[in-house]
Design a protein around this motif. Structure first.
Motif, mmCIF file in Angstrom:
data_model
loop_
_atom_site.group_PDB
_atom_site.id
_atom_site.type_symbol
_atom_site.label_atom_id
_atom_site.label_comp_id
_atom_site.label_asym_id
_atom_site.label_seq_id
_atom_site.Cartn_x
_atom_site.Cartn_y
_atom_site.Cartn_z
ATOM 1 N N GLU A 31 -19.221 120.659 -84.543
ATOM 2 C CA GLU A 31 -18.397 119.924 -85.509
ATOM 3 C C GLU A 31 -18.093 120.825 -86.694
ATOM 4 N N ILE A 32 -16.957 120.549 -87.337
ATOM 5 C CA ILE A 32 -16.579 121.249 -88.564
ATOM 6 C C ILE A 32 -16.489 120.205 -89.667
ATOM 7 N N LEU A 33 -17.082 120.513 -90.814
ATOM 8 C CA LEU A 33 -17.046 119.632 -91.969
ATOM 9 C C LEU A 33 -16.320 120.331 -93.110
ATOM 10 N N GLU A 34 -15.713 119.548 -93.979
ATOM 11 C CA GLU A 34 -14.866 120.085 -95.044
ATOM 12 C C GLU A 34 -15.608 120.898 -96.101
ATOM 13 N N ASN A 35 -16.851 120.531 -96.404
ATOM 14 C CA ASN A 35 -17.575 121.239 -97.460
ATOM 15 C C ASN A 35 -19.085 121.126 -97.235
ATOM 16 N N GLN A 36 -19.843 121.798 -98.091
ATOM 17 C CA GLN A 36 -21.297 121.839 -97.943
ATOM 18 C C GLN A 36 -21.923 120.450 -98.058
ATOM 19 N N GLU A 37 -21.415 119.634 -98.957
ATOM 20 C CA GLU A 37 -21.967 118.292 -99.141
ATOM 21 C C GLU A 37 -21.818 117.462 -97.867
ATOM 22 N N LEU A 38 -20.631 117.480 -97.273
ATOM 23 C CA LEU A 38 -20.397 116.740 -96.030
ATOM 24 C C LEU A 38 -21.193 117.338 -94.875
ATOM 25 N N LEU A 39 -21.351 118.659 -94.890
ATOM 26 C CA LEU A 39 -22.146 119.351 -93.873
ATOM 27 C C LEU A 39 -23.588 118.859 -93.883
ATOM 28 N N LEU A 40 -24.180 118.820 -95.060
ATOM 29 C CA LEU A 40 -25.572 118.378 -95.170
ATOM 30 C C LEU A 40 -25.716 116.891 -94.856
ATOM 31 N N GLU A 41 -24.724 116.102 -95.255
ATOM 32 C CA GLU A 41 -24.747 114.673 -94.918
ATOM 33 C C GLU A 41 -24.723 114.479 -93.410
ATOM 34 N N ARG A 42 -23.848 115.227 -92.732
ATOM 35 C CA ARG A 42 -23.727 115.084 -91.280
ATOM 36 C C ARG A 42 -24.991 115.570 -90.570
ATOM 37 N N ALA A 43 -25.555 116.676 -91.034
ATOM 38 C CA ALA A 43 -26.798 117.185 -90.430
ATOM 39 C C ALA A 43 -27.910 116.154 -90.581
ATOM 40 N N THR A 44 -27.995 115.539 -91.749
ATOM 41 C CA THR A 44 -29.011 114.512 -91.996
ATOM 42 C C THR A 44 -28.760 113.291 -91.120
ATOM 43 N N GLU A 45 -27.495 112.894 -91.014
ATOM 44 C CA GLU A 45 -27.127 111.747 -90.170
ATOM 45 C C GLU A 45 -27.542 111.989 -88.712
ATOM 46 N N LEU A 46 -27.254 113.179 -88.201
ATOM 47 C CA LEU A 46 -27.655 113.512 -86.831
ATOM 48 C C LEU A 46 -29.174 113.502 -86.672
ATOM 49 N N ALA A 47 -29.862 114.081 -87.645
ATOM 50 C CA ALA A 47 -31.328 114.108 -87.584
ATOM 51 C C ALA A 47 -31.901 112.695 -87.552
ATOM 52 N N LEU A 48 -31.345 111.804 -88.366
ATOM 53 C CA LEU A 48 -31.816 110.419 -88.388
ATOM 54 C C LEU A 48 -31.514 109.707 -87.068
ATOM 55 N N GLU A 49 -30.358 109.991 -86.474
ATOM 56 C CA GLU A 49 -30.031 109.415 -85.164
ATOM 57 C C GLU A 49 -31.046 109.858 -84.115
ATOM 58 N N ILE A 50 -31.398 111.135 -84.150
ATOM 59 C CA ILE A 50 -32.375 111.669 -83.199
ATOM 60 C C ILE A 50 -33.740 111.024 -83.440
ATOM 61 N N CYS A 51 -34.098 110.831 -84.707
ATOM 62 C CA CYS A 51 -35.400 110.235 -85.048
ATOM 63 C C CYS A 51 -35.524 108.782 -84.588
ATOM 64 N N GLU A 52 -34.410 108.128 -84.320
ATOM 65 C CA GLU A 52 -34.449 106.759 -83.807
ATOM 66 C C GLU A 52 -34.802 106.728 -82.325
ATOM 67 N N CYS A 53 -34.776 107.862 -81.674
ATOM 68 C CA CYS A 53 -35.069 107.940 -80.244
ATOM 69 C C CYS A 53 -36.552 108.226 -80.019
ATOM 70 N N ALA A 54 -37.005 107.944 -78.810
ATOM 71 C CA ALA A 54 -38.408 108.172 -78.463
ATOM 72 C C ALA A 54 -38.722 109.661 -78.531
ATOM 73 N N PRO A 55 -39.728 110.047 -79.308
ATOM 74 C CA PRO A 55 -40.018 111.474 -79.486
ATOM 75 C C PRO A 55 -40.366 112.201 -78.188
ATOM 76 N N LEU A 56 -41.084 111.557 -77.283
ATOM 77 C CA LEU A 56 -41.414 112.214 -76.017
ATOM 78 C C LEU A 56 -40.167 112.425 -75.162
ATOM 79 N N SER A 57 -39.247 111.471 -75.215
ATOM 80 C CA SER A 57 -37.995 111.607 -74.466
ATOM 81 C C SER A 57 -37.159 112.759 -75.020
ATOM 82 N N VAL A 58 -37.062 112.833 -76.344
ATOM 83 C CA VAL A 58 -36.295 113.918 -76.969
ATOM 84 C C VAL A 58 -36.921 115.267 -76.616
ATOM 85 N N GLN A 59 -38.252 115.338 -76.661
ATOM 86 C CA GLN A 59 -38.945 116.578 -76.309
ATOM 87 C C GLN A 59 -38.645 116.966 -74.864
#
Length: 190
Positions: free
Chosen positions: A112-140
């Motif tokens: 993905e491409i984001l317009e600026n650093q602020e949106l970049l960090l927001e999107r990275a955090t959003e993705l990380a939180l989405e991943i954290c909602e999943c079962a950790p053993l499954s993600v591993q």
């Protein structure tokens, strides 16, 4: 840092620690999201290549200029042709050219491409939180399967049993129960 290399040539000789960094990123059981703002070249680009998900700002440039500096790019030359077209990877590696964020998106080097650093960090955090909602053993298990089957023929890869056994885990039972009860699961990582 080429300036440091000139001032202290011994410090810049090929060191096994650098390769171990890339391996550590790949081998960690947690997904790694790379958020690139600016220029990611050489080892910086290789860190991105070792990452599971790559995000970039519109002004980001990536590349492996080692051929222009009389240096090697062992990790980059090994992994880049597995992630994108081998001929495009060869072109990048042989010429040392940098690619823009738009070109990197087109060839599958960034997700993905984001317009600026602020949106970049927001999107990275959003993705990380989405991943954290999943079962950790499954993600591993999924991360290990992706990396460990990358060069394995399909039918052999399908026979492998990689990572933790999620099918006999408490989290599998919790995931099914939470779905039936229409609630968020409470993962235990067991």
């Amino acid at each position: 840092d080429l300036k440091e290399a000139k001032e202290n040539p011994e410090a810049f000789k090929k060191k096994p620690l650098r390769g171990r960094l890339f391996n550590a990123i790949i081998e960690t059981y947690k997904p790694v999201i790379c958020a690139m703002n600016g220029v990611a070249v050489g080892a910086g680009c290789e860190i991105a290549l070792a990452s599971d998900i790559r995000l970039a700002t519109v002004d980001c440039k990536l590349g492996m200029p080692e051929a222009k500096r009389g240096m090697g790019a062992t990790f980059g030359a090994t992994i880049l042709p597995k992630l994108i077209s081998p001929s495009f990877a060869a072109n990048m590696l042989y010429t040392g050219k940098l690619v823009t964020a738009e070109e990197a998106l087109r060839i599958g080097l960034v997700d993905e491409i984001l317009e600026n650093q602020e949106l970049l960090l927001e999107r990275a955090t959003e993705l990380a939180l989405e991943i954290c909602e999943c079962a950790p053993l499954s993600v591993q298990r999924i991360k290990e399967t992706i990396w460990k089957t990358m060069d394995v023929p399909l039918f052999q890869a399908l026979q492998l049993d990689i990572g933790p056994n999620v099918y006999e885990s408490e989290d599998r039972i919790e995931g099914a129960q939470a779905f039936l009860e229409k609630r968020k699961p409470v993962w235990k990582g067991k």
